[in-house]
Write a protein that holds these residues in place. Structure first.
Motif, PDB file in Angstrom:
ATOM      1  N   LEU A 114       0.817  -1.215   0.000  1.00 43.61           N
ATOM      2  CA  LEU A 114       0.000   0.000   0.000  1.00 43.61           C
ATOM      3  C   LEU A 114       0.851   1.265   0.000  1.00 43.61           C
ATOM      4  CD1 LEU A 114      -2.660   1.607   0.454  1.00 43.61           C
ATOM      5  CD2 LEU A 114      -2.388   1.141   2.910  1.00 43.61           C
ATOM      6  N   SER A 131      -3.755  -8.316 -10.716  1.00 45.11           N
ATOM      7  CA  SER A 131      -3.889  -8.369  -9.251  1.00 45.11           C
ATOM      8  C   SER A 131      -5.327  -8.022  -8.878  1.00 45.11           C
ATOM      9  CB  SER A 131      -2.946  -7.338  -8.607  1.00 45.11           C
ATOM     10  OG  SER A 131      -3.258  -7.183  -7.234  1.00 45.11           O
ATOM     11  N   CYS A 185      -6.219  -6.207  -6.640  1.00 44.38           N
ATOM     12  CA  CYS A 185      -6.330  -4.836  -6.127  1.00 44.38           C
ATOM     13  C   CYS A 185      -6.610  -3.835  -7.242  1.00 44.38           C
ATOM     14  CB  CYS A 185      -5.064  -4.434  -5.391  1.00 44.38           C
ATOM     15  SG  CYS A 185      -3.738  -4.081  -6.511  1.00 44.38           S
ATOM     16  N   ASN A 204      -3.738 -11.133  -2.742  1.00 36.88           N
ATOM     17  CA  ASN A 204      -2.478 -10.857  -2.031  1.00 36.88           C
ATOM     18  C   ASN A 204      -1.681 -12.150  -1.845  1.00 36.88           C
ATOM     19  OD1 ASN A 204      -4.369  -8.655  -1.480  1.00 36.88           O
ATOM     20  ND2 ASN A 204      -2.733  -7.880  -0.151  1.00 36.88           N
ATOM     21  N   ALA A 221       7.245  -3.038   1.371  1.00 36.99           N
ATOM     22  CA  ALA A 221       6.692  -4.396   1.265  1.00 36.99           C
ATOM     23  C   ALA A 221       5.181  -4.434   1.450  1.00 36.99           C
ATOM     24  CB  ALA A 221       7.343  -5.292   2.319  1.00 36.99           C
ATOM     25  N   VAL A 254       1.851  -6.183   3.346  1.00 35.50           N
ATOM     26  CA  VAL A 254       1.645  -6.240   4.794  1.00 35.50           C
ATOM     27  C   VAL A 254       2.275  -7.460   5.457  1.00 35.50           C
ATOM     28  CG1 VAL A 254      -0.667  -7.265   4.479  1.00 35.50           C
ATOM     29  CG2 VAL A 254      -0.091  -6.152   6.636  1.00 35.50           C
ATOM     30  N   LYS A 288       9.002  -6.657  10.866  1.00 35.53           N
ATOM     31  CA  LYS A 288       8.831  -5.772  12.025  1.00 35.53           C
ATOM     32  C   LYS A 288       8.787  -6.554  13.327  1.00 35.53           C
ATOM     33  CE  LYS A 288       6.633  -1.815   9.850  1.00 35.53           C
ATOM     34  NZ  LYS A 288       5.397  -1.055   9.600  1.00 35.53           N
ATOM     35  N   ARG A 325       0.291  -0.973  11.292  1.00 34.74           N
ATOM     36  CA  ARG A 325      -0.272   0.288  10.830  1.00 34.74           C
ATOM     37  C   ARG A 325      -1.779   0.158  10.571  1.00 34.74           C
ATOM     38  NH1 ARG A 325       4.439   2.192   6.490  1.00 34.74           N
ATOM     39  NH2 ARG A 325       6.058   2.556   8.052  1.00 34.74           N
ATOM     40  N   ARG A 336      -8.657  -9.220   3.667  1.00 29.49           N
ATOM     41  CA  ARG A 336      -7.862  -9.701   2.540  1.00 29.49           C
ATOM     42  C   ARG A 336      -7.976 -11.221   2.421  1.00 29.49           C
ATOM     43  NH1 ARG A 336      -8.001  -5.035   2.044  1.00 29.49           N
ATOM     44  NH2 ARG A 336      -6.333  -3.498   1.613  1.00 29.49           N
ATOM     45  N   ALA A 393      -2.650   4.900   6.916  1.00 28.31           N
ATOM     46  CA  ALA A 393      -3.833   4.579   6.098  1.00 28.31           C
ATOM     47  C   ALA A 393      -4.182   3.090   6.190  1.00 28.31           C
ATOM     48  CB  ALA A 393      -3.545   4.940   4.647  1.00 28.31           C
ATOM     49  N   ASP A 394      -5.487   2.816   5.977  1.00 29.02           N
ATOM     50  CA  ASP A 394      -5.962   1.438   5.904  1.00 29.02           C
ATOM     51  C   ASP A 394      -5.964   0.914   4.472  1.00 29.02           C
ATOM     52  OD1 ASP A 394      -8.531   1.111   8.521  1.00 29.02           O
ATOM     53  OD2 ASP A 394      -6.376   0.715   8.505  1.00 29.02           O
ATOM     54  N   LYS A 398     -11.563  -6.334  -1.037  1.00 24.96           N
ATOM     55  CA  LYS A 398     -11.536  -6.573  -2.493  1.00 24.96           C
ATOM     56  C   LYS A 398     -11.859  -8.058  -2.718  1.00 24.96           C
ATOM     57  CE  LYS A 398      -6.541  -6.167  -1.891  1.00 24.96           C
ATOM     58  NZ  LYS A 398      -5.259  -5.710  -2.452  1.00 24.96           N
TER      59      LYS A 398
HETATM   60  O1  GFB Z   1      -0.375  -5.713   1.398  1.00 25.08           O
HETATM   61  P1  GFB Z   1      -0.734  -4.286   1.627  1.00 25.08           P
HETATM   62  O2  GFB Z   1       0.391  -3.334   1.833  1.00 25.08           O
HETATM   63  O3  GFB Z   1      -1.529  -3.682   0.393  1.00 25.08           O
HETATM   64  O4  GFB Z   1      -1.735  -4.247   2.875  1.00 25.08           O
HETATM   65  P2  GFB Z   1      -3.057  -3.837  -0.048  1.00 25.08           P
HETATM   66  C1  GFB Z   1      -2.089  -2.988   3.394  1.00 25.08           C
HETATM   67  C2  GFB Z   1      -2.984  -3.178   4.612  1.00 25.08           C
HETATM   68  O5  GFB Z   1      -2.186  -3.707   5.696  1.00 25.08           O
HETATM   69  C3  GFB Z   1      -3.500  -1.823   5.066  1.00 25.08           C
HETATM   70  C4  GFB Z   1      -2.120  -2.727   6.747  1.00 25.08           C
HETATM   71  O6  GFB Z   1      -4.741  -1.985   5.724  1.00 25.08           O
HETATM   72  C5  GFB Z   1      -2.428  -1.396   6.056  1.00 25.08           C
HETATM   73  O7  GFB Z   1      -2.928  -0.435   7.005  1.00 25.08           O
HETATM   74  N1  GFB Z   1      -0.770  -2.734   7.344  1.00 25.08           N
HETATM   75  C6  GFB Z   1      -0.527  -2.795   8.666  1.00 25.08           C
HETATM   76  C7  GFB Z   1       0.389  -2.639   6.683  1.00 25.08           C
HETATM   77  N2  GFB Z   1       0.799  -2.704   8.897  1.00 25.08           N
HETATM   78  C8  GFB Z   1       1.385  -2.607   7.659  1.00 25.08           C
HETATM   79  C9  GFB Z   1       2.733  -2.489   7.247  1.00 25.08           C
HETATM   80  O8  GFB Z   1       3.685  -2.406   8.053  1.00 25.08           O
HETATM   81  N3  GFB Z   1       2.970  -2.470   5.902  1.00 25.08           N
HETATM   82  C10 GFB Z   1       1.959  -2.542   4.995  1.00 25.08           C
HETATM   83  N4  GFB Z   1       2.253  -2.540   3.680  1.00 25.08           N
HETATM   84  N5  GFB Z   1       0.634  -2.607   5.348  1.00 25.08           N
HETATM   85  C11 GFB Z   1      -1.934  -3.825  -2.369  1.00 25.08           C
HETATM   86  C12 GFB Z   1      -1.801  -2.916  -3.565  1.00 25.08           C
HETATM   87  O9  GFB Z   1      -2.982  -3.346  -1.563  1.00 25.08           O
HETATM   88  O10 GFB Z   1      -2.286  -5.127  -2.779  1.00 25.08           O
HETATM   89  C13 GFB Z   1      -0.732  -3.426  -4.459  1.00 25.08           C
HETATM   90  O11 GFB Z   1      -1.504  -1.597  -3.141  1.00 25.08           O
HETATM   91  C14 GFB Z   1      -0.737  -4.933  -4.636  1.00 25.08           C
HETATM   92  O12 GFB Z   1      -0.878  -2.790  -5.702  1.00 25.08           O
HETATM   93  C15 GFB Z   1      -1.210  -5.705  -3.430  1.00 25.08           C
HETATM   94  O13 GFB Z   1      -1.489  -5.283  -5.754  1.00 25.08           O
HETATM   95  C16 GFB Z   1      -1.578  -7.126  -3.784  1.00 25.08           C
HETATM   96  O14 GFB Z   1      -3.500  -5.238   0.029  1.00 25.08           O
HETATM   97  O15 GFB Z   1      -3.845  -2.816   0.692  1.00 25.08           O
END
Ligand code: GFB
Ligand code: NAP
Length: 337
Positions: free
Chosen positions: A94, A132, A134, A190, A203, A205, A212, A226, A233, A293-294, A299
């Motif tokens: 994200l 993807s 997303c 994901n 990276a 999540v 971490k 965060r 997911r 942010a969340d 999805k």
């Molecule tokens: O995997 P992620 O980064 O992306 O997950 P998306 C984001 C979610 O995890 C949010 C929470 O709700 C974040 O608030 N989160 C909590 C964290 N702690 C962390 C942290 O330390 N790092 C991260 N990254 N998130 C992605 C798309 O969306 O999905 C990409 O932006 C990609 O394009 C991927 O396709 C599969 O799942 O939100």
């Protein structure tokens, strides 16, 4: 005299080696895996051992910069792939998607344009491109299915990446319609597993929190996740996805197909965070930083098309998280972070 004899001998040995390798390639068609050094590429490398009838070539940017068209075509000319599994991309979670939109758009547009164009020029018989879940519309009904891809704008947090990926689907469709190319798109949800990118900021999540929690436990500090932890997911283990991608290469006839765990396996970010903390025996030290942010709340994808064609059994998330944490602990020195 001996020198001439040796030169002649070496010449004929080389000829026979080349002949043998040509024979091998005829028997074992070449499958080029772009993005071969990444999370999914490494998973395909592991499961490829069960598919000895193919000659897999795993390419990283060290083998060829796919942002450069002429280098890409030269590489295809040298490898002469019969099939292509196109994974290479500028990828991130994200926060990378929110903070590096220009790269997420431009690099992915260029890489995809080059790989599809060179695959056609090299008469690749079948190509599997990777989208993807997303990139689907943000405002939509659930569960999302393959027909809904262009029904509205994607979530603003990753719109640059999403539009680049949607153009990949448009490009594959154009080649199917104009040339009858068997260029298909898979749509994973994901993904997580060994060999992921564990970079604390860029990276996704699961790998970010695995890293971490490792550091928090080492330092005796709080394990901080965060956001609210409320978003939902569907996480697919990388080696499950790898098997499904090879199934797609061998059997799938649908132009686009979602590769995801079922809706019933959808979990919240808090749930997956607690599974990670449990693997470190660190559940009592979890903190939420809601200043972050969340992203997309959900999805939820429909995997019924896939399940109508296979009876695939997915790795339970508890098992996948255990394996991923163990891999990270065992490979801390070499892990991408
Ligand atoms: O995997 P992620 O980064 O992306 O997950 P998306 C984001 C979610 O995890 C949010 C929470 O709700 C974040 O608030 N989160 C909590 C964290 N702690 C962390 C942290 O330390 N790092 C991260 N990254 N998130 C992605 C798309 O969306 O999905 C990409 O932006 C990609 O394009 C991927 O396709 C599969 O799942 O939100
Ligand atoms: P990753 O671990 O970040 O690996 C990316 C791969 O692309 C690496 O092998 C990288 O090579 C290669 N690459 C990047 N730029 C390149 C360039 N200019 N030239 C040549 N190679 C280049 O990615 P991943 O998680 O395995 O993702 C694989 C595919 O799945 C991507 O198409 C991604 O969009 C899609 N996907 C991922 C997720 C997820 O949660 N991870 C979810 C849905 C879809 P280097 O190692 O040399 O940099």
């Amino acid at each position: 005299m001996y020198l001439i004899q040796n030169i002649i001998l070496i010449f004929f040995v080389n000829i026979s080696i080349m002949e043998n390798s040509r024979e091998t390639e005829k028997k074992h068609p070449v499958v080029l895996v772009t993005g071969g050094s990444g999370l999914v590429g490494k998973a395909i490398e592991k499961v490829s051992l069960d598919y000895p009838d193919y000659h897999f070539v795993f390419a990283s940017s060290k083998d060829c910069d796919l942002c450069d068209l002429s280098s890409t075509q030269s590489y295809f000319d040298r490898i002469q792939p019969k099939y292509v599994i196109h994974l290479a991309a500028c990828v991130g979670g994200l926060f990378k998607n929110m903070n590096q939109k220009v790269d997420m758009l431009e690099k992915n547009l260029i890489i995809n344009y080059n790989v599809i164009k060179c695959s056609h020029a090299s008469m690749v018989q079948k190509l599997i491109a990777c989208l993807s879940t997303c990139i689907f519309p943000d405002k939509t009904t659930y569960p999302i299915n393959e027909s809904m891809l262009h029904d509205g704008p994607p979530h603003h947090s990753n719109d640059a990446y999403a539009y680049a990926k949607r153009m990949l689907e448009i490009q594959c469709k154009a080649y199917r319609e104009n040339y009858g190319s068997d260029f298909q798109c898979v749509i994973p949800t994901n993904i997580y597993g060994p060999h992921d990118n564990f970079h604390l900021e860029d990276a996704h999540v699961v790998p970010a929190l695995i890293h971490k929690c490792y550091l928090a436990k080492q330092n005796g500090s709080p394990f901080q996740m965060r956001g609210t932890g409320k978003p939902l997911r569907q996480f697919i283990y990388s080696e499950d996805l790898a098997k499904l991608i090879i199934w797609t290469l061998e059997k799938n006839k649908h132009p686009t197909i979602i590769l995801s765990v079922p809706e019933k396996d959808e979990v919240s970010i808090e749930q997956v965070t607690r599974l990670i903390a449990r693997e470190y025996d660190y559940e009592d030290h979890l903190e939420f930083d809601t200043s972050f942010a969340d992203g997309q709340f959900k999805k939820t994808a429909d995997n019924s098309l896939l399940m109508s064609e296979t009876s695939f059994e997915f790795t339970p998330i508890e098992e996948g998280i255990k394996k991923s944490v163990q891999w990270f602990k065992d490979n801390y020195e070499i892990a991408r972070k």
